[in-house]
Design a protein around this motif. Structure first.
Motif: not given
Length: 244
Positions: A110, A133, A135, A138-141, A152, A154-155, A158-159
């Motif tokens: 990550s 954070y 990251v 799978d894009g989850n933060v 999360f 996630n907002d 953005i990746s």
């Protein structure tokens, strides 16, 4: 009794100094960009080539590793809405094992982004004085929050990333939130401007198919034996200075 009181005062003063950022370190001047990149893991925008590469080469956790096992670098720019990052990660094994993204997330490959909006330094494990954070692939933060639980975010970031052979390009937009943020609030990210100073560091968690993370490789030098300080104390972050 007198010496006891003096000792208490001294300990208190030392404790305060430990959680206040004494000076800016690892200073990086960040260039403003007019047009935001498309976040797709394909760094084809011309402006990326005008920016300097910075190394991700400080071994914070784990034993020695070969250059063929891991090497990383990043570029950074800014717009009013946040920080734009491009990472080039060369890794001979990209690994994800956690089935629940809110448990043992740190053991997967990550990108870690450390952000302190006002560059104040200090402790932040269970508050928004700063953020660490994670990251995920799978894009989850994910980060810890004020309730001492993983959440999360996630907002906040953005990746996108793409892998060709052993090389993965990550593109990220990192929104910078103030220390008044809580998971139950409606606090908006800061609008960035020239002259802002932001506490910042990057790292990559590398796992070559082991049960636990093998290395954490960071972007700033941290003195002392315990170099895994960023997730607790923002004093270890570098300093970004936003420029035009």
């Amino acid at each position: 009794m007198k010496w006891t009181l003096i000792l208490i005062v001294l300990v208190s003063l030392l404790s305060c100094s430990d959680i206040e950022k004494k000076k800016d370190t690892h200073i990086t001047t960040v260039t403003y960009i007019e047009d935001a990149p498309k976040l797709d893991g394909r760094p084809i925008e011309n402006f990326w080539n005008t920016l300097e590469w910075y190394p991700i080469d400080q071994n914070w956790i784990g034993g020695p590793f070969e250059h063929t096992d891991f090497n990383g670098k990043y570029r950074i720019a800014w717009k009013e809405e946040g920080l734009y990052l491009l990472l080039e990660i060369v890794d001979d094994s990209i690994y994800k094992q956690a089935k629940d993204p809110l448990k043992l997330w740190w053991n997967d490959d990550s990108v870690l982004v450390y952000v302190d909006q006002d560059n104040s330094g200090g402790l932040h494990r269970f508050n928004s004085n700063a953020f660490t954070y994670h990251v995920a692939l799978d894009g989850n933060v994910v980060d810890l929050a004020e309730d001492k639980e993983a959440h999360f975010f996630n907002d906040h970031i953005i990746s996108a990333h793409k892998t060709e052979g052993n090389t993965t390009y990550w593109e990220l937009l990192v929104k910078v939130y103030p220390d008044t943020y809580t998971t139950s609030s409606n606090v908006e990210p800061a609008v960035l401007k020239k002259g802002d100073k932001i506490g910042f560091a990057l790292a990559y968690g590398d796992n070559d198919q082991s049960e636990k993370r093998e290395n954490l490789i960071g972007s700033v030098f941290i003195p002392g034996e315990d170099k895994n300080q960023g997730w607790i104390n923002a004093n270890s972050f570098g300093t970004l200075i936003l420029d035009k």
